[in-house]
Design a protein around this motif. Structure first.
Motif, PDB file in Angstrom:
ATOM      1  N   PRO A 105       5.623  -0.789  15.885  1.00  0.00           N
ATOM      2  CA  PRO A 105       5.367  -0.140  14.594  1.00  0.00           C
ATOM      3  C   PRO A 105       4.176  -0.751  13.879  1.00  0.00           C
ATOM      4  CG  PRO A 105       7.320  -1.536  14.481  1.00  0.00           C
ATOM      5  CD  PRO A 105       6.914  -1.494  15.915  1.00  0.00           C
ATOM      6  N   PHE A 106       3.600   0.025  12.950  1.00  0.00           N
ATOM      7  CA  PHE A 106       2.557  -0.498  12.080  1.00  0.00           C
ATOM      8  C   PHE A 106       3.175  -1.575  11.185  1.00  0.00           C
ATOM      9  CE2 PHE A 106       1.329   3.949  12.883  1.00  0.00           C
ATOM     10  CZ  PHE A 106       0.053   3.761  13.395  1.00  0.00           C
ATOM     11  N   THR A 107       2.406  -2.603  10.907  1.00  0.00           N
ATOM     12  CA  THR A 107       2.880  -3.660  10.019  1.00  0.00           C
ATOM     13  C   THR A 107       1.855  -3.898   8.921  1.00  0.00           C
ATOM     14  OG1 THR A 107       1.874  -5.401  11.390  1.00  0.00           O
ATOM     15  CG2 THR A 107       4.165  -4.801  11.866  1.00  0.00           C
ATOM     16  N   GLY A 108       2.325  -4.392   7.794  1.00  0.00           N
ATOM     17  CA  GLY A 108       1.421  -4.676   6.686  1.00  0.00           C
ATOM     18  C   GLY A 108       2.205  -4.954   5.426  1.00  0.00           C
ATOM     19  N   THR A 109       1.566  -4.721   4.280  1.00  0.00           N
ATOM     20  CA  THR A 109       2.201  -4.981   2.993  1.00  0.00           C
ATOM     21  C   THR A 109       1.968  -3.804   2.055  1.00  0.00           C
ATOM     22  OG1 THR A 109       0.220  -6.102   2.140  1.00  0.00           O
ATOM     23  CG2 THR A 109       1.912  -7.482   3.182  1.00  0.00           C
ATOM     24  N   GLU A 110       2.859  -3.659   1.101  1.00  0.00           N
ATOM     25  CA  GLU A 110       2.692  -2.691   0.023  1.00  0.00           C
ATOM     26  C   GLU A 110       2.701  -3.445  -1.300  1.00  0.00           C
ATOM     27  OE1 GLU A 110       4.558   1.450  -1.832  1.00  0.00           O
ATOM     28  OE2 GLU A 110       5.846   0.162  -0.623  1.00  0.00           O
ATOM     29  N   THR A 111       1.697  -3.189  -2.120  1.00  0.00           N
ATOM     30  CA  THR A 111       1.659  -3.704  -3.486  1.00  0.00           C
ATOM     31  C   THR A 111       1.789  -2.517  -4.423  1.00  0.00           C
ATOM     32  OG1 THR A 111       0.181  -5.517  -2.844  1.00  0.00           O
ATOM     33  CG2 THR A 111       0.336  -5.002  -5.193  1.00  0.00           C
ATOM     34  N   ARG A 112       2.887  -2.469  -5.163  1.00  0.00           N
ATOM     35  CA  ARG A 112       3.138  -1.348  -6.079  1.00  0.00           C
ATOM     36  C   ARG A 112       2.948  -1.804  -7.517  1.00  0.00           C
ATOM     37  NH1 ARG A 112       9.050   0.771  -6.410  1.00  0.00           N
ATOM     38  NH2 ARG A 112       9.045  -0.244  -8.462  1.00  0.00           N
ATOM     39  N   ALA A 165      11.571  19.459 -12.548  1.00  0.00           N
ATOM     40  CA  ALA A 165      10.636  19.905 -13.585  1.00  0.00           C
ATOM     41  C   ALA A 165      10.038  18.735 -14.359  1.00  0.00           C
ATOM     42  CB  ALA A 165      11.351  20.858 -14.541  1.00  0.00           C
ATOM     43  N   ASN A 166      10.791  17.627 -14.476  1.00  0.00           N
ATOM     44  CA  ASN A 166      10.291  16.480 -15.244  1.00  0.00           C
ATOM     45  C   ASN A 166       9.509  15.490 -14.393  1.00  0.00           C
ATOM     46  OD1 ASN A 166      12.502  15.614 -13.785  1.00  0.00           O
ATOM     47  ND2 ASN A 166      13.257  14.230 -15.375  1.00  0.00           N
ATOM     48  N   GLU A 167       9.345  15.766 -13.112  1.00  0.00           N
ATOM     49  CA  GLU A 167       8.627  14.854 -12.223  1.00  0.00           C
ATOM     50  C   GLU A 167       7.189  15.338 -12.044  1.00  0.00           C
ATOM     51  OE1 GLU A 167      12.379  13.264  -9.558  1.00  0.00           O
ATOM     52  OE2 GLU A 167      11.352  15.091  -8.956  1.00  0.00           O
ATOM     53  N   THR A 168       6.430  15.229 -13.114  1.00  0.00           N
ATOM     54  CA  THR A 168       5.054  15.718 -13.100  1.00  0.00           C
ATOM     55  C   THR A 168       4.046  14.615 -13.397  1.00  0.00           C
ATOM     56  OG1 THR A 168       5.204  16.329 -15.443  1.00  0.00           O
ATOM     57  CG2 THR A 168       5.766  18.030 -13.813  1.00  0.00           C
ATOM     58  N   ARG A 169       4.509  13.406 -13.680  1.00  0.00           N
ATOM     59  CA  ARG A 169       3.595  12.305 -13.992  1.00  0.00           C
ATOM     60  C   ARG A 169       3.698  11.204 -12.946  1.00  0.00           C
ATOM     61  NH1 ARG A 169       0.892  12.196 -18.718  1.00  0.00           N
ATOM     62  NH2 ARG A 169       1.527  13.693 -20.321  1.00  0.00           N
ATOM     63  N   ILE A 170       2.568  10.562 -12.684  1.00  0.00           N
ATOM     64  CA  ILE A 170       2.553   9.409 -11.792  1.00  0.00           C
ATOM     65  C   ILE A 170       3.083   8.210 -12.574  1.00  0.00           C
ATOM     66  CG2 ILE A 170       1.090   7.840 -10.468  1.00  0.00           C
ATOM     67  CD1 ILE A 170      -0.810  10.194  -9.988  1.00  0.00           C
ATOM     68  N   VAL A 171       4.207   7.653 -12.121  1.00  0.00           N
ATOM     69  CA  VAL A 171       4.832   6.539 -12.835  1.00  0.00           C
ATOM     70  C   VAL A 171       4.508   5.193 -12.188  1.00  0.00           C
ATOM     71  CG1 VAL A 171       6.696   7.989 -13.707  1.00  0.00           C
ATOM     72  CG2 VAL A 171       6.993   6.775 -11.529  1.00  0.00           C
ATOM     73  N   ALA A 172       3.977   5.213 -10.969  1.00  0.00           N
ATOM     74  CA  ALA A 172       3.586   3.984 -10.278  1.00  0.00           C
ATOM     75  C   ALA A 172       2.635   4.362  -9.157  1.00  0.00           C
ATOM     76  CB  ALA A 172       4.805   3.246  -9.717  1.00  0.00           C
ATOM     77  N   VAL A 173       1.792   3.411  -8.759  1.00  0.00           N
ATOM     78  CA  VAL A 173       0.882   3.629  -7.636  1.00  0.00           C
ATOM     79  C   VAL A 173       0.967   2.421  -6.714  1.00  0.00           C
ATOM     80  CG1 VAL A 173      -0.706   5.093  -8.939  1.00  0.00           C
ATOM     81  CG2 VAL A 173      -1.087   2.619  -8.869  1.00  0.00           C
ATOM     82  N   SER A 174       0.722   2.652  -5.439  1.00  0.00           N
ATOM     83  CA  SER A 174       0.734   1.527  -4.508  1.00  0.00           C
ATOM     84  C   SER A 174      -0.342   1.704  -3.459  1.00  0.00           C
ATOM     85  CB  SER A 174       2.106   1.377  -3.833  1.00  0.00           C
ATOM     86  OG  SER A 174       2.288   2.356  -2.832  1.00  0.00           O
ATOM     87  N   GLN A 175      -0.742   0.577  -2.904  1.00  0.00           N
ATOM     88  CA  GLN A 175      -1.658   0.559  -1.777  1.00  0.00           C
ATOM     89  C   GLN A 175      -0.950  -0.108  -0.613  1.00  0.00           C
ATOM     90  OE1 GLN A 175      -5.332  -1.610  -2.317  1.00  0.00           O
ATOM     91  NE2 GLN A 175      -6.365  -0.447  -0.720  1.00  0.00           N
ATOM     92  N   LEU A 176      -0.960   0.570   0.530  1.00  0.00           N
ATOM     93  CA  LEU A 176      -0.357   0.026   1.741  1.00  0.00           C
ATOM     94  C   LEU A 176      -1.469  -0.545   2.603  1.00  0.00           C
ATOM     95  CD1 LEU A 176       1.715   2.150   0.621  1.00  0.00           C
ATOM     96  CD2 LEU A 176       2.450   2.478   2.978  1.00  0.00           C
ATOM     97  N   ARG A 177      -1.373  -1.825   2.867  1.00  0.00           N
ATOM     98  CA  ARG A 177      -2.372  -2.488   3.705  1.00  0.00           C
ATOM     99  C   ARG A 177      -1.782  -2.637   5.103  1.00  0.00           C
ATOM    100  NH1 ARG A 177      -6.460  -4.720   0.547  1.00  0.00           N
ATOM    101  NH2 ARG A 177      -6.007  -4.808  -1.693  1.00  0.00           N
ATOM    102  N   LEU A 178      -2.091  -1.664   5.949  1.00  0.00           N
ATOM    103  CA  LEU A 178      -1.617  -1.659   7.326  1.00  0.00           C
ATOM    104  C   LEU A 178      -2.784  -1.960   8.254  1.00  0.00           C
ATOM    105  CD1 LEU A 178       0.563   1.585   7.177  1.00  0.00           C
ATOM    106  CD2 LEU A 178       1.322  -0.774   6.852  1.00  0.00           C
ATOM    107  N   LYS A 179      -2.446  -2.311   9.485  1.00  0.00           N
ATOM    108  CA  LYS A 179      -3.481  -2.629  10.466  1.00  0.00           C
ATOM    109  C   LYS A 179      -4.003  -1.335  11.074  1.00  0.00           C
ATOM    110  CE  LYS A 179      -1.517  -7.178  11.415  1.00  0.00           C
ATOM    111  NZ  LYS A 179      -0.860  -8.068  12.405  1.00  0.00           N
ATOM    112  N   GLN A 180      -4.764  -0.589  10.267  1.00  0.00           N
ATOM    113  CA  GLN A 180      -5.370   0.657  10.709  1.00  0.00           C
ATOM    114  C   GLN A 180      -6.604   0.902   9.862  1.00  0.00           C
ATOM    115  OE1 GLN A 180      -2.367   3.678   9.946  1.00  0.00           O
ATOM    116  NE2 GLN A 180      -3.143   4.018   7.900  1.00  0.00           N
ATOM    117  N   ALA A 181      -7.489   1.763  10.369  1.00  0.00           N
ATOM    118  CA  ALA A 181      -8.702   2.089   9.623  1.00  0.00           C
ATOM    119  C   ALA A 181      -8.345   2.948   8.416  1.00  0.00           C
ATOM    120  CB  ALA A 181      -9.686   2.821  10.535  1.00  0.00           C
TER     121      ALA A 181
END
Length: 258
Positions: free
Chosen positions: A183-190, A61-77
């Motif tokens: 597997p797909f490879t890349g980076t995540e910046t959170r 019930a308390n998990e209703t807000r976005i507390v972090a965001v990330s972008q995954l940069r993978l080798k895909q369109a």
């Protein structure tokens, strides 16, 4: 400051700005999301999946807000984003929406995801297997999740497994008949705050697997090997782990972000 600046901040550990002077870095995200946004999810697809034997955990019930965001940069369109309702930093129980934005800028897939387990590969052989470097392991045609791997008392293992001792998932990428696909490879910046002053950077090896639930819907098993490069710009906080995450597709009209 945008995503590139935030990436450089987390890489270089730049001096922090006062919160009232720091520009936001979480703009231009799909569905208009930002850190602090309130998320509403119509839970009927999740409840149906649970009734059909899914391992997904429902949002609290308390998990209703976005507390972090990330972008995954993978080798895909296209672009892959994660909107965290819980980062799991304290209890290893991540919960997030995974958003895929195609090359045309349209949101074409949304999954609600919850962390199932985390393992630490302790030997060079285990690390090679979980990164697919040995030509097997992560990227194999199938993966069997055994009943013995799960000890969460919140899971109804009788409902999930029935008389079976394992669940078979099939690779959801590449040639379905190929015994192995890299597997797909890349980076995540959170980003853990709107100004991009806290967060993490990590290298990723990622492969999605899927099985059909009893009611006909799909449940995804996302296996990701994450090599942490820095936390809050601190490069001494490095490590490696493998996350097993369950994902259930949710239609866009069932998601409201404000």
């Amino acid at each position: 400051m945008g995503w590139t600046d935030a990436y450089n901040y987390l890489r270089n550990g730049a001096a922090k700005l006062a919160s009232n002077d720091a520009p936001r870095t979480d703009g231009d995200l799909p569905l208009g999301a930002r850190i602090g946004s309130v998320v509403g999810i119509q839970q009927s697809p999740l409840l149906r999946a649970v009734a059909d034997g899914s391992l997904i955990a429902l949002p609290d019930a308390n998990e209703t807000r976005i507390v972090a965001v990330s972008q995954l940069r993978l080798k895909q369109a296209g672009g892959l984003y994660r909107y965290y309702l819980d980062t799991g930093d304290r209890d290893q129980q991540e919960k997030f929406l995974q958003i895929y934005q195609n090359a045309s800028g349209e949101v074409s897939e949304i999954m609600y995801c919850t962390q199932l387990a985390r393992v630490i590969p302790e030997t060079a052989e285990e690390q090679d297997a979980y990164t697919g470097q040995s030509g097997s392991g992560l990227g194999d045609r199938s993966y069997t999740l055994s009943r013995q791997q799960l000890d969460d008392p919140a899971l109804d293992l009788e409902l999930v497994f029935g008389a079976s001792q394992g669940l078979d998932y099939w690779r959801d990428a590449g040639d379905q008949q190929a015994p192995f696909v890299s597997p797909f490879t890349g980076t995540e910046t959170r980003l853990d705050d709107a100004s991009g002053q806290t967060g993490l950077r990590q290298e990723m090896y990622f492969m999605p697997y899927v099985r059909q639930l009893r009611g006909g819907g799909n449940e995804y098993l996302l296996i990701t090997t994450e090599i942490v490069h820095s936390v809050n710009g601190d490069r001494s906080k490095r490590g490696i782990h493998v996350d097993f995450v369950i994902g259930i597709p949710v239609e866009q009209q069932r998601i409201v972000i404000q």
